[in-house]
Design an enzyme around this catalytic site. Structure first.
Site, mmCIF file in Angstrom:
data_model
loop_
_atom_site.group_PDB
_atom_site.id
_atom_site.type_symbol
_atom_site.label_atom_id
_atom_site.label_comp_id
_atom_site.label_asym_id
_atom_site.label_seq_id
_atom_site.Cartn_x
_atom_site.Cartn_y
_atom_site.Cartn_z
ATOM 1 N N THR A 21 0.888 -1.173 0.001
ATOM 2 C CA THR A 21 -0.031 0.060 0.028
ATOM 3 C C THR A 21 1.048 1.348 0.136
ATOM 4 O OG1 THR A 21 -0.268 0.080 2.518
ATOM 5 C CG2 THR A 21 -1.868 -1.118 1.290
ATOM 6 N N ASP A 50 -0.109 -4.837 3.740
ATOM 7 C CA ASP A 50 1.239 -4.318 4.346
ATOM 8 C C ASP A 50 1.203 -2.670 4.251
ATOM 9 O OD1 ASP A 50 4.041 -4.726 5.105
ATOM 10 O OD2 ASP A 50 4.149 -3.154 3.196
ATOM 11 N N TYR A 55 4.115 5.591 5.330
ATOM 12 C CA TYR A 55 3.498 5.869 3.992
ATOM 13 C C TYR A 55 2.602 6.988 4.186
ATOM 14 C CZ TYR A 55 5.346 1.174 3.089
ATOM 15 O OH TYR A 55 6.481 0.203 3.015
HETATM 16 P P1 NAP Z 1 5.729 -2.905 -6.779
HETATM 17 O O1 NAP Z 1 4.595 -3.672 -5.966
HETATM 18 O O2 NAP Z 1 6.744 -3.770 -7.182
HETATM 19 O O3 NAP Z 1 4.840 -2.218 -7.974
HETATM 20 C C1 NAP Z 1 3.699 -1.189 -7.843
HETATM 21 C C2 NAP Z 1 3.608 -0.712 -9.231
HETATM 22 O O4 NAP Z 1 3.257 -1.802 -10.014
HETATM 23 C C3 NAP Z 1 2.422 0.225 -9.137
HETATM 24 O O5 NAP Z 1 2.826 1.364 -9.991
HETATM 25 C C4 NAP Z 1 1.196 -0.399 -9.831
HETATM 26 O O6 NAP Z 1 0.242 0.195 -10.399
HETATM 27 C C5 NAP Z 1 2.094 -1.478 -10.810
HETATM 28 N N1 NAP Z 1 1.262 -2.673 -10.803
HETATM 29 C C6 NAP Z 1 1.171 -3.775 -10.021
HETATM 30 N N2 NAP Z 1 0.655 -4.829 -10.604
HETATM 31 C C7 NAP Z 1 0.389 -4.380 -11.683
HETATM 32 C C8 NAP Z 1 -0.182 -5.223 -12.821
HETATM 33 N N3 NAP Z 1 -0.743 -6.524 -12.600
HETATM 34 N N4 NAP Z 1 -0.270 -4.686 -14.142
HETATM 35 C C9 NAP Z 1 0.222 -3.450 -14.231
HETATM 36 N N5 NAP Z 1 0.955 -2.637 -13.356
HETATM 37 C C10 NAP Z 1 0.878 -3.272 -11.948
HETATM 38 O O7 NAP Z 1 6.463 -1.699 -5.823
HETATM 39 P P2 NAP Z 1 6.202 -1.125 -4.263
HETATM 40 O O8 NAP Z 1 4.917 -0.490 -4.039
HETATM 41 O O9 NAP Z 1 7.409 -0.587 -4.363
HETATM 42 O O10 NAP Z 1 6.017 -2.442 -3.240
HETATM 43 C C11 NAP Z 1 5.161 -3.316 -2.918
HETATM 44 C C12 NAP Z 1 4.823 -3.194 -1.411
HETATM 45 O O11 NAP Z 1 5.828 -3.139 -0.748
HETATM 46 C C13 NAP Z 1 4.543 -1.310 -1.208
HETATM 47 O O12 NAP Z 1 3.535 -0.825 -1.665
HETATM 48 C C14 NAP Z 1 4.944 -1.563 0.385
HETATM 49 O O13 NAP Z 1 3.774 -2.003 0.956
HETATM 50 C C15 NAP Z 1 6.197 -2.610 0.506
HETATM 51 N N6 NAP Z 1 7.612 -1.723 0.484
HETATM 52 C C16 NAP Z 1 8.091 -1.957 1.388
HETATM 53 C C17 NAP Z 1 9.246 -1.340 1.757
HETATM 54 C C18 NAP Z 1 10.224 -1.511 2.957
HETATM 55 O O14 NAP Z 1 11.239 -0.739 3.181
HETATM 56 N N7 NAP Z 1 9.725 -2.398 3.824
HETATM 57 C C19 NAP Z 1 10.063 -0.661 0.569
HETATM 58 C C20 NAP Z 1 9.019 -0.570 -0.692
HETATM 59 C C21 NAP Z 1 7.880 -1.117 -0.638
HETATM 60 P P3 NAP Z 1 -1.190 0.591 -10.165
HETATM 61 O O15 NAP Z 1 -0.807 1.019 -8.537
HETATM 62 O O16 NAP Z 1 -1.638 1.761 -11.023
HETATM 63 O O17 NAP Z 1 -2.201 -0.478 -9.943
#
Ligand code: NAP
Length: 279
Positions: A21, A50, A55
């Protein structure tokens, strides 16, 4: 839909595919789509959500609170404490604020977002206080590398860790060298964040060709790669229900030896130890 699960050290099974999220809740024009996306994910069994106090400085937690209202028992809810709040008293106070924003009395998992100025022993003691009070059910860490994990296991209560959330995807395979095997040995899950490299992997033409050859979407292929590992939970973020539905399809992808070889050719496994990468 049968949901693949991953076992926590406590013996509890949680969904292997959840919902990230980060950057959700920031833009009021996206509000309805984001609520619908999270609820669709819950409908599909991707009910590990998560979030973090970081955030949107609470905006993501408020959005999640709204999405899970009336459905709290279906969800395995994860949030994180900022390192600068992770003192003995600061962790407890930060958790109370997160609970309020989330509209719940408890977190299923509370993580230290990354290592900061407070000793791990102090944060662990605070986590144990929260657990004894019923405010959190499990605690864990994020962005800790293999040597940090060894250090954690040596502090009082450190072996109570339930998960380590780190960057892991096809283009970030460094943890396969040391951290992932170490976590598997401990029986503590890895939560793979940014599992589609913040959508960058979805633009890779070679990966798109491989996905098309297997009749799946690129996101499904990238997520199936992560989910193929033992003890790994993937938490893709998707702000639209259609993307959540696409991601859920990753659970149906059969990762054959031939597909593993093809993925290794595009994104080779590590050949040496590297420092843990962070986003
Ligand atoms: P991610 O999940 O790798 O990528 C998110 C992006 O991918 C968004 O732009 C989303 O678009 C797109 N997307 C997802 N599924 C898709 C699909 N089926 N088709 C087309 N586009 C798609 O990146 P992230 O948000 O960095 O990582 C995921 C989660 O991990 C975070 O949201 C957070 O909860 C957690 N996180 C934790 C840390 C940490 O330090 N612990 C760091 C980074 C992230 P739309 O939103 O337009 O659907």
């Amino acid at each position: 839909m049968p949901m693949k699960t991953v076992r926590l050290p406590s013996g509890e099974d949680v969904p292997a595919l959840g919902l990230g999220t980060w950057m959700m809740g920031d833009d009021s024009r996206k509000h309805a789509d984001e609520i619908a996306a999270l609820r669709r994910g819950m409908d599909l069994g991707m009910s590990l959500i998560d979030t973090a106090e970081m955030y949107g400085e609470g905006a993501s937690e408020r959005l999640v609170g709204e999405a899970i209202a009336g459905r709290r028992d279906e969800v395995f809810l994860v949030s994180k404490v900022y390192p600068h709040n992770a003192s003995r008293e600061g962790t407890v106070a930060a958790c109370e604020r997160s609970l309020k924003r989330l509209g719940t009395d408890w977190l299923d998992l509370y993580l230290l977002h990354w290592r900061g100025q407070y000793p791990l022993a102090e944060t662990v003691a605070a986590f144990e206080t929260l657990r004894a009070a019923g405010k959190i059910r499990h605690w864990g860490v994020s962005n800790l590398d293999a040597s940090d994990m060894t250090e954690l296991m040596g502090v009082p209560g450190g072996d109570g860790v339930a998960a380590n959330q780190v960057l892991y995807n096809l283009s970030r395979r460094g943890i396969e060298w040391d951290l992932l095997p170490a976590m598997q040995e401990l029986g503590v899950p890895v939560m793979a964040y940014s599992p589609v490299e913040q959508a960058k992997l979805l633009k890779d033409r070679r990966l798109a060709t491989l996905a098309a050859d297997h009749g799946v979407s690129v996101a499904q292929l990238a997520l199936a790669f992560v989910l193929d590992r033992d003890g790994v939970i993937a938490i893709p973020k998707a702000g639209r229900a259609a993307h959540v539905e696409d991601n859920a399809g990753a659970l149906d992808v059969v990762v054959t030896d031939e597909l593993r070889v093809a993925l290794d050719a595009l994104y080779p496994p590590p050949r040496r130890a590297t420092s843990l990468e962070m986003i």
